[in-house]
Write an enzyme that holds these catalytic residues in place. Structure first.
Site, PDB file in Angstrom:
ATOM      1  N   SER A  70     -26.417  61.011 -22.524  1.00 14.44           N
ATOM      2  CA  SER A  70     -27.819  61.414 -22.461  1.00 14.44           C
ATOM      3  C   SER A  70     -28.156  62.590 -23.372  1.00 14.44           C
ATOM      4  O   SER A  70     -27.923  62.550 -24.572  1.00 14.44           O
ATOM      5  CB  SER A  70     -28.129  61.715 -20.992  1.00 14.44           C
ATOM      6  OG  SER A  70     -29.457  62.060 -20.805  1.00 14.44           O
ATOM      7  N   SER A 509     -25.123  72.305  -9.531  1.00 17.20           N
ATOM      8  CA  SER A 509     -25.410  71.220 -10.475  1.00 17.20           C
ATOM      9  C   SER A 509     -24.584  69.996 -10.101  1.00 17.20           C
ATOM     10  O   SER A 509     -23.473  70.114  -9.587  1.00 17.20           O
ATOM     11  CB  SER A 509     -25.043  71.677 -11.884  1.00 17.20           C
ATOM     12  OG  SER A 509     -24.846  70.554 -12.720  1.00 17.20           O
ATOM     13  N   GLY A 510     -25.136  68.825 -10.385  1.00 17.80           N
ATOM     14  CA  GLY A 510     -24.381  67.597 -10.167  1.00 17.80           C
ATOM     15  C   GLY A 510     -23.704  67.133 -11.446  1.00 17.80           C
ATOM     16  O   GLY A 510     -22.985  66.135 -11.451  1.00 17.80           O
ATOM     17  N   THR A 511     -23.920  67.831 -12.553  1.00 15.20           N
ATOM     18  CA  THR A 511     -23.386  67.360 -13.830  1.00 15.20           C
ATOM     19  C   THR A 511     -22.560  68.410 -14.570  1.00 15.20           C
ATOM     20  O   THR A 511     -21.900  68.092 -15.541  1.00 15.20           O
ATOM     21  CB  THR A 511     -24.526  66.949 -14.787  1.00 15.20           C
ATOM     22  OG1 THR A 511     -25.310  68.111 -15.064  1.00 15.20           O
ATOM     23  CG2 THR A 511     -25.422  65.881 -14.198  1.00 15.20           C
TER      24      THR A 511
HETATM   25  C1  16G Z   1     -28.767  63.799 -14.401  1.00 19.12           C
HETATM   26  C2  16G Z   1     -29.784  62.953 -13.691  1.00 19.12           C
HETATM   27  C3  16G Z   1     -31.140  63.613 -13.723  1.00 19.12           C
HETATM   28  C4  16G Z   1     -31.048  64.994 -13.144  1.00 19.12           C
HETATM   29  C5  16G Z   1     -29.950  65.792 -13.788  1.00 19.12           C
HETATM   30  C6  16G Z   1     -29.714  67.049 -13.027  1.00 19.12           C
HETATM   31  C7  16G Z   1     -29.890  60.555 -13.597  1.00 19.12           C
HETATM   32  C8  16G Z   1     -29.949  59.282 -14.381  1.00 19.12           C
HETATM   33  N1  16G Z   1     -29.881  61.651 -14.315  1.00 19.12           N
HETATM   34  O1  16G Z   1     -29.078  63.915 -15.756  1.00 19.12           O
HETATM   35  O2  16G Z   1     -32.000  62.835 -12.971  1.00 19.12           O
HETATM   36  O3  16G Z   1     -32.250  65.674 -13.292  1.00 19.12           O
HETATM   37  O4  16G Z   1     -28.742  65.050 -13.779  1.00 19.12           O
HETATM   38  O5  16G Z   1     -28.615  67.710 -13.541  1.00 19.12           O
HETATM   39  O6  16G Z   1     -29.828  60.556 -12.380  1.00 19.12           O
HETATM   40  P1  16G Z   1     -27.948  68.900 -12.758  1.00 19.12           P
HETATM   41  O7  16G Z   1     -27.504  68.371 -11.414  1.00 19.12           O
HETATM   42  O8  16G Z   1     -26.842  69.322 -13.633  1.00 19.12           O
HETATM   43  O9  16G Z   1     -29.004  69.951 -12.602  1.00 19.12           O
HETATM   44 MG    MG Z   2     -31.088  60.649 -20.549  1.00 19.66          MG
END
Ligand code: 16G
Ligand code: MG
Length: 554
Positions: A70, A509-511
């Protein structure tokens, strides 16, 4: 005899070729697996196996696999699964994806697989079908190779959608599973562009002149899709595409793209000489599922129209069409509602709540999508970061299809509503489809970009990342608006907010391995101050090393 005995040979070969390296740890998070692209081959092999099993467990329906990271840097990559209706993978499978990825040896992996197949009652004799795609990242091709070996190990029939956007892949999965006709992937992709562009052209048929729109394609796959869309749109919209260097893979998302604009609240430098005051521009992210609009006002000042502003415009437009079509009376009433997250600007929530029902859910598309589908006949959802779409329930679609208008004006509105449904990619947020929807809404609401912007004024806000030892020590409730752990921290945040005014929340954060702090207030300085004070609290509370404490934390 093991249920997997016929597969063991291929599994062994795959695991030998793609071993998990010592110390590696993977996790299927909010948007699938996401990390440095070069470390992901072992994960992709196993995702191939998982996708095949998911297909078998869904009675042989086609499952999607998208390889992308992404908006993240060019050297990252990632992978996520798409369920048969084009939605995100069922959450109950996420932890299994993580277990698969981390299985350290052949024996461990086989044991996990067997357990899993038994617990999910998957019949290995059921055929498996998958469709997969990737974005433009340099690590993509070798990840595809590993993925294909995973498919092959389970005997899945795989269709390659090649380099395409995330939302097109979601659309393909849904279409493949619902079409009764013979198909090939190129025709289906062409069908996507035709569906969007034909509906768009009908909706703008009575506009004399073509509008101009500058698109920042983030040097990603959105550039390829936007070029294609441009061919289909013809004269109906004049697109000027910028940041289209997909061959220079290192340029992906670099100083451009939707996330750059949203986080920095500024124009990509590459656009400064391109955008004239009053002209509309927008940015896509690296896989074209996020969209942020902007313009320069009369004094040349940058003004951003994010996911919240898009929600407001789109929800107002759809509410008006529903009303004008006569679909808001007691008998046929179609309920339109909005779904947001805690990141939605407080002003947008206030504006929307005065006009229609609003629900707040945790961050991540799957939560928004689910709530929009569950709660409303027409659910408009966008994250502030620009990811979103509109969902029409089957009952709403049925009402729209069967409604008998009683006046010519109702017939016109009804026709528009039908076309609006076709402009939208209902499977997931789709920057290009959303962009067409925004253009249509602006035209039919007779809004200039300034009028749209002035529907409400954003409260100044600030987002701060805090690096902590263990982000899992942070647990939230109330759609991430309050912390339940670490104990006592929420009370301290409440006290700060009470003293300074504004709003703030903290979530892991989830990412990324960080905790995020959001704050908003009436004045910019107050929003920054609140964010940095809360960040300081979080850092101290999480046992951060005083010597490493960022200098700006208060
Ligand atoms: C991912 C999610 C997005 C969310 C972001 C938050 C999908 C397809 N994408 O990019 O929706 O806003 O994570 O990130 O679900 P964070 O948890 O690191 O703040
Ligand atoms: Mg994207």
């Amino acid at each position: 005899m093991s249920a997997l005995s016929g597969f063991e040979n291929e599994l062994r070969k795959g695991l030998e070729e793609y071993p998990v390296k010592p110390g590696e740890k993977f996790s299927y998070g909010t948007a699938g697996f996401r990390t440095l692209g070069d470390t992901l081959e072992s994960v992709l092999f196993k995702v191939g196996i998982l996708a095949a099993l998911r297909s078998k467990s869904c009675g042989g329906k086609t499952i999607g696999v998208m390889i992308t990271a992404s908006h993240n840097p060019a050297e990252d990559n990632g992978v996520k699964l798409v369920d048969p209706r084009g939605e995100m993978l069922d959450t109950s499978w996420e932890s299994h994806a993580t277990d698969f990825a981390n299985a350290p040896s052949l024996d461990a992996f086989i044991a996990i697989l067997e357990d899993f197949i038994r617990s999910k009652q998957i019949s290995l004799g059921t055929p498996a079908k998958v469709v997969y795609a990737r974005d433009t990242r340099a690590s993509g091709p070798k990840l595809v190779a590993a993925l294909r070996k995973g498919f092959a190990a389970m005997g899945a029939v795989a269709t390659d959608a090649e380099v395409t956007t995330t939302p097109i892949l979601h659309y393909l999965v849904d279409t493949i599973n619902t079409t009764t006709q013979e198909w090939n992937v190129n025709n289906l992709i062409e069908g996507y562009y035709l569906k969007l562009s034909n509906a768009f052209k009908r909706l703008l048929a009575d506009r004399g002149t073509s509008a101009h729109l500058l698109i920042d394609c983030a040097n990603g796959v959105g550039a390829l899709a936007a070029k294609k869309l441009d061919d289909f749109l013809g004269e109906s919209l004049t697109l000027k595409l910028k940041n289209t260097s997909v061959e220079s893979t290192e340029k992906l998302n670099k100083d451009c793209g939707a996330d750059y604009v949203k986080v920095g609240q500024k124009l990509p430098p590459s656009l400064t000489s391109e955008l004239r005051p009053g002209q509309r521009g927008c940015s896509l992210d690296g896989d074209a599922d996020r969209l942020i609009y902007y313009y320069l006002d009369d004094s040349g000042k940058f003004r951003m129209l994010d996911g919240d502003k898009i929600t407001t415009l789109v929800a107002s437009f759809i509410m008006r069409l529903v009303k004008d079509a006569g679909l808001d009376d007691a008998e046929e009433k179609i309920k339109v509602g909005v779904v947001q997250t805690a990141y939605a600007n407080g002003s947008s929530t206030r504006y929307l709540s005065e006009r229609l029902p609003v629900t707040c859910v945790p961050t991540g598309v799957k939560h928004l999508h689910h709530a929009a589908a569950e709660r409303y006949d027409i659910g408009v959802y966008f994250e502030a970061n620009g990811h979103g779409t509109v969902l029409f329930s089957s009952s709403a679609q049925h009402k729209v299809a069967s409604h008998k208008p009683s006046t010519a004006a109702q017939a016109t509105a009804l026709g528009r509503l039908k076309d609006v449904i076709n402009v939208i990619n209902q499977t997931v947020g789709d920057a290009l489809s959303d962009m067409l929807l925004v253009e249509v809404a602006l035209y039919h609401m007779a809004y200039s970009v300034e009028t749209w912007d002035k529907l409400y004024s954003d409260l100044p806000n600030r987002l701060v990342k805090v690096k902590v030892g263990d982000r899992n020590a942070f647990v939230t409730e109330d759609a991430e608006r309050r912390l339940v752990r670490p104990p006592g921290l929420q009370a301290k945040i409440d006290e700060l907010v009470r003293r300074t005014g504004g709003r703030s929340f903290v979530r892991p954060s989830g990412t990324e391995d960080v905790v995020r702090v959001y704050a908003e207030a009436k004045e910019t300085e107050a929003a920054i101050d609140l964010a940095l004070r809360v960040a300081g609290l979080v850092y101290d509370e999480a046992g951060g090393d005083p010597a490493q404490r960022p200098a700006d934390f208060r």
